[in-house]
Design a protein around this motif. Structure first.
Motif, PDB file in Angstrom:
ATOM      1  N   GLY A   2       0.773  -1.234   0.000  1.00  0.00           N
ATOM      2  CA  GLY A   2       0.000   0.000   0.000  1.00  0.00           C
ATOM      3  C   GLY A   2       0.802   1.279   0.000  1.00  0.00           C
ATOM      4  N   VAL A   3       0.103   2.349   0.334  1.00  0.00           N
ATOM      5  CA  VAL A   3       0.681   3.688   0.384  1.00  0.00           C
ATOM      6  C   VAL A   3       1.113   3.950   1.820  1.00  0.00           C
ATOM      7  CG1 VAL A   3       0.179   6.139   0.096  1.00  0.00           C
ATOM      8  CG2 VAL A   3      -0.692   4.484  -1.564  1.00  0.00           C
ATOM      9  N   GLN A   4       2.401   4.278   2.001  1.00  0.00           N
ATOM     10  CA  GLN A   4       2.964   4.490   3.331  1.00  0.00           C
ATOM     11  C   GLN A   4       3.643   5.857   3.369  1.00  0.00           C
ATOM     12  OE1 GLN A   4       5.282   0.993   4.711  1.00  0.00           O
ATOM     13  NE2 GLN A   4       4.691   0.086   2.752  1.00  0.00           N
ATOM     14  N   LEU A   5       3.114   6.722   4.218  1.00  0.00           N
ATOM     15  CA  LEU A   5       3.650   8.071   4.341  1.00  0.00           C
ATOM     16  C   LEU A   5       3.835   8.384   5.820  1.00  0.00           C
ATOM     17  CD1 LEU A   5       4.333  10.796   2.919  1.00  0.00           C
ATOM     18  CD2 LEU A   5       1.902  11.349   3.118  1.00  0.00           C
ATOM     19  N   ASP A  25      -8.184  -0.795  -1.803  1.00  0.00           N
ATOM     20  CA  ASP A  25      -8.016  -2.224  -1.549  1.00  0.00           C
ATOM     21  C   ASP A  25      -6.642  -2.620  -1.035  1.00  0.00           C
ATOM     22  OD1 ASP A  25     -10.644  -2.907  -2.313  1.00  0.00           O
ATOM     23  OD2 ASP A  25     -10.072  -2.861  -4.427  1.00  0.00           O
ATOM     24  N   TYR A  26      -5.894  -1.683  -0.518  1.00  0.00           N
ATOM     25  CA  TYR A  26      -4.565  -1.946   0.034  1.00  0.00           C
ATOM     26  C   TYR A  26      -4.401  -1.050   1.258  1.00  0.00           C
ATOM     27  CZ  TYR A  26      -4.226   1.966  -3.106  1.00  0.00           C
ATOM     28  OH  TYR A  26      -4.493   3.132  -3.761  1.00  0.00           O
ATOM     29  N   GLU A  32     -14.573   2.570   1.565  1.00  0.00           N
ATOM     30  CA  GLU A  32     -14.247   1.180   1.884  1.00  0.00           C
ATOM     31  C   GLU A  32     -12.729   1.062   1.847  1.00  0.00           C
ATOM     32  OE1 GLU A  32     -16.382  -1.862  -0.249  1.00  0.00           O
ATOM     33  OE2 GLU A  32     -18.102  -0.532  -0.515  1.00  0.00           O
ATOM     34  N   PHE A  33     -12.160   0.672   2.979  1.00  0.00           N
ATOM     35  CA  PHE A  33     -10.707   0.639   3.120  1.00  0.00           C
ATOM     36  C   PHE A  33     -10.257  -0.720   3.623  1.00  0.00           C
ATOM     37  CE2 PHE A  33     -12.237   4.938   3.656  1.00  0.00           C
ATOM     38  CZ  PHE A  33     -11.415   5.663   2.812  1.00  0.00           C
ATOM     39  N   GLY A  41     -20.582   5.838   7.873  1.00  0.00           N
ATOM     40  CA  GLY A  41     -20.756   4.767   6.918  1.00  0.00           C
ATOM     41  C   GLY A  41     -19.467   4.138   6.392  1.00  0.00           C
ATOM     42  N   ILE A  42     -18.355   4.401   7.044  1.00  0.00           N
ATOM     43  CA  ILE A  42     -17.062   3.867   6.601  1.00  0.00           C
ATOM     44  C   ILE A  42     -16.990   2.357   6.840  1.00  0.00           C
ATOM     45  CG2 ILE A  42     -15.908   4.266   8.794  1.00  0.00           C
ATOM     46  CD1 ILE A  42     -13.384   5.029   7.277  1.00  0.00           C
ATOM     47  N   LYS A  43     -16.280   1.648   5.959  1.00  0.00           N
ATOM     48  CA  LYS A  43     -16.062   0.216   6.112  1.00  0.00           C
ATOM     49  C   LYS A  43     -14.556  -0.038   6.056  1.00  0.00           C
ATOM     50  CE  LYS A  43     -20.386  -1.077   3.924  1.00  0.00           C
ATOM     51  NZ  LYS A  43     -20.998  -1.732   2.758  1.00  0.00           N
ATOM     52  N   ILE A  44     -14.051  -0.741   7.079  1.00  0.00           N
ATOM     53  CA  ILE A  44     -12.623  -1.074   7.119  1.00  0.00           C
ATOM     54  C   ILE A  44     -12.501  -2.578   7.271  1.00  0.00           C
ATOM     55  CG2 ILE A  44     -10.439  -0.748   8.344  1.00  0.00           C
ATOM     56  CD1 ILE A  44     -11.520   1.951   9.269  1.00  0.00           C
TER      57      ILE A  44
END
Length: 125
Positions: free
Chosen positions: A64-67, A84-85, A104-105, A122-125
């Motif tokens: 994924g994205v790492q900052l 999706d990552y 959606e994460f 409404g977030i989905k993890i």
């Protein structure tokens, strides 16, 4: 509209396909949020583009994205996004509110970060 890139934005774009972290400080350095400033700027619009534009999705490593250690300028709007990552934004300073509504994460990590607010209905993890 996304050019010219800041130094950290260029690092982020180079590191995302490799599964590596982009950091606004020396590797392994302890980050004091009070020291995060202009030299560590990453525009929220660039982050949005990186994680939502279909052409970028196949280029991002499974890690994924790492900052880390960034000053995120502008409001990060990932409303209705599907990521999706992993999205890891550690020890970052967000200048404006983050909108994650109905997103959606796969995984989110904002540990050690300073945020103005998060809207996440409404977030989905």
């Amino acid at each position: 509209r996304l050019k010219p890139l800041t130094v950290l934005e260029a690092k982020l774009l180079a590191s995302a396909p490799l599964g590596e972290e982009a950091c606004g400080f020396e590797a392994g350095a302890e980050i004091d949020l009070a020291q995060v400033g202009e030299a560590q700027e990453v525009r929220a619009a660039l982050l949005e583009w990186l994680v939502t534009v279909p052409a970028c999705q196949g280029l991002i490593h499974r890690k994924g994205v790492q900052l880390r250690g960034a000053k995120v300028t502008g409001g990060l709007d990932l409303q209705d996004a599907r990521v999706d990552y992993p999205l890891t934004l550690q020890k970052c300073v967000f200048e404006e509110k983050m909108v994650l509504e109905r997103g959606e994460f796969h995984y989110l990590d904002f540990s050690g970060s300073q945020v103005k607010g998060i809207s996440a209905e409404g977030i989905k993890i």
